[in-house]
Design an enzyme around this catalytic site. Structure first.
Site, PDB file in Angstrom:
ATOM      1  N   LYS A 245       0.599  -1.569  -0.260  1.00  0.00           N
ATOM      2  CA  LYS A 245      -0.226   0.093  -0.229  1.00  0.00           C
ATOM      3  C   LYS A 245       0.556   1.075  -0.065  1.00  0.00           C
ATOM      4  O   LYS A 245       2.029   1.089   0.903  1.00  0.00           O
ATOM      5  CB  LYS A 245      -0.800   0.146   0.724  1.00  0.00           C
ATOM      6  N   ARG A 319     -10.098 -11.801   1.873  1.00  0.00           N
ATOM      7  CA  ARG A 319     -10.625 -12.262   1.587  1.00  0.00           C
ATOM      8  C   ARG A 319     -10.667 -14.054   1.241  1.00  0.00           C
ATOM      9  O   ARG A 319     -11.186 -15.327   1.907  1.00  0.00           O
ATOM     10  CB  ARG A 319     -11.487 -12.293   0.165  1.00  0.00           C
TER      11      ARG A 319
END
Ligand code: BES
Ligand code: MN
Ligand code: ZN
Length: 466
Positions: A245, A319
């Site tokens: 990120k 996920r």
């Protein structure tokens, strides 16, 4: 009554136009020895048509903070809304208690200086009508259990990642289990391997912290084979992994275990309220870091239920761990299953920092969640789940891939997770937009909000009543 004791001071302020009764309006009146309390706070409740239990919660928070800013130590309050507001005494007392505890919350664990105006030590709810007493006390007690659960979640979420590792989360779960008489299982790496938890193992590869798979069980109805499953994303820090990120605001990602903290907090409330229902919380916990053995884009992993996943972005890690957690929940017969996760930036784009995204494979269940949320004043909105979205996460090399492109990102993420729910009624709550607050507003303060704790406690209570 107070007005009379103060020789009509409040009536005069109203006549002078200084008190309008607007929502959020707070006026300090000095009693100058006329009553035992030195000062009186008059709080505006706003328009009657818009008044509800949540207004009580908000006013209680704002008035308590106001009193604290005036260095008050002991505060007494009447039951707002009990009169013209027409709210039942127990619900009013619960809202007053929740509002005060949540509104006064601050995270000061790592500050050496004492706060400027100290802390409020005591809140008294005052009511002359003896007949209402039992109901008020019940409301107060439930309110403190619920609010303290939210505080418990906020504390965990606000904690820096070096103080909230997967091992520390497991330790907290251990304390919870012994305090509330719950069963605890913590799976370690070797057991995860045995069970084929390729998602959680894959994400944890790049970190020196051991992953933990935490399972907490409350048995309130030993005679029933049914158990509700609560699953919470427990990424104690999300750097993005190899798909790193940007560094700006990366610190916010210490809160990527908010889902895990939320379901642990709900278990704490359930353990204290003791409803006659079985509930199991499942928390896959790990860091997501770009170490030398980290997962790489292009890698293929296999989840616990046998589905293979091509990694497109290592930053879509939530996920992957939820895939294993949900497979585990389904395999162990937990039903219905509700997961809570700071899953996607896309839900923030869609619903802002106001509303939780709701996704489900079962309309009956999602309706129950929506009702539970509305009852406690938490904003939620159901998003679509259509076949057509599946196309976006089809892979050329594996059963699925872990991203679905920019468009509809919150939906494709939810549907990806739903692939592991099978036929189990399942709801997914994406709290990436709502888990942290940048401003102080009503009973929400800066930092972790603890959103969905109150809804889920209410859902469990409602399911028990069925
Ligand atoms: N933890 C983040 C989501 C998030 C974003 C939470 C902002 C709180 C605030 C999640 O793991 C993530 O990185 N999601 C990616 C998914 C993408 C790579 C498909 C995202 O939303 O950008
Ligand atoms: Mn991520
Ligand atoms: Zn994440």
């Amino acid at each position: 009554m107070v007005d009379k004791a103060l020789d009509g001071a409040i009536t005069q302020l109203i006549a002078a136009g200084e008190i309008k009764g607007k929502s959020g309006e707070l006026t300090l009146v000095h009693s100058l020895g006329k009553i035992p309390a030195k000062r009186v706070v008059v709080a505006g409740l706003g328009k009657q048509a818009q008044f509800n239990v949540d207004s009580i919660r908000r006013v209680s928070a704002e008035a308590s903070r106001f009193a604290r800013s005036k260095a008050a130590r002991r505060v007494a309050t009447i039951v707002h809304g009990g009169g013209v507001g027409g709210v039942e005494p127990d619900r009013a007392a619960q809202a007053i208690t929740e509002g005060a505890i949540l509104g006064l919350y601050r995270f000061r664990r790592h500050m050496s200086k004492e706060p400027d105006n100290g802390d409020i030590q005591e809140l008294l709810i005052v009511e002359r009508d003896e007949a209402k007493r039992a109901q008020l006390e019940k409301g107060r007690d439930v309110g403190s259990v619920v609010a303290e659960a939210v505080v418990f979640a906020r504390d965990m979420i606000n904690e820096p990642a070096n103080f909230m590792t997967p091992s520390i989360m497991a330790d907290i779960a251990r304390n919870l289990a012994s305090e509330c008489g719950m069963e605890l299982t913590v799976l370690e790496r070797p057991q995860m391997k045995e069970m084929g938890m390729g998602g959680l193992l894959g994400v944890s590869q790049g970190s020196h912290q051991d992953p933990k798979f935490i399972v907490l069980s409350y048995k309130g109805d030993a005679g029933s084979p049914k158990t509700v499953g609560l699953i919470g994303k427990g990424i104690t820090f999300d750097s993005g992994g190899i798909s790193l990120k940007p560094s700006e605001d990366m610190g916010e990602m210490k809160g990527d275990m908010a889902g895990g903290a939320t379901v642990m907090a709900v278990m704490r409330a359930v353990g204290r309220l003791k409803p006659k229902i079985n509930v199991t919380a499942v928390i896959p916990a790990t860091e997501n870091l770009p170490g030398g053995s980290a997962l790489k884009p292009g890698d293929v992993i296999k989840a616990m239920n046998g589905k293979t996943i091509e990694i497109i972005s290592t930053d879509a890690e939530g996920r992957l761990i939820l895939a294993d957690a949900l497979s585990y929940a389904v395999k162990n017969g937990l039903s219905p299953a509700v997961d809570v996760a700071t899953l996607t930036g896309a839900v923030r784009v869609a619903l802002g920092d106001v509303t939780v995204g709701v996704f489900s494979n079962n309309d009956e269940l999602s309706k129950k969640v929506m009702v539970a949320a509305a009852e406690v004043g938490e904003r939620m909105w159901q998003m679509p789940m259509f076949e057509e979205y599946k196309e976006q996460y089809k892979s050329d090399v594996a059963d699925v891939k872990n991203t679905g492109g920019r468009y509809g990102g919150a939906i494709t993420a939810a549907q990806f997770v739903g692939e592991f729910a099978g036929d189990t009624p399942w709801v997914h709550l994406d709290i990436a937009g709502t888990s942290l607050s940048k401003k102080e507003k009503g009973y929400v303060v800066k930092g972790a909000t603890g959103v969905t704790v109150r809804t889920l406690v209410n859902l469990i209570v409602n399911l028990e009543a069925e």
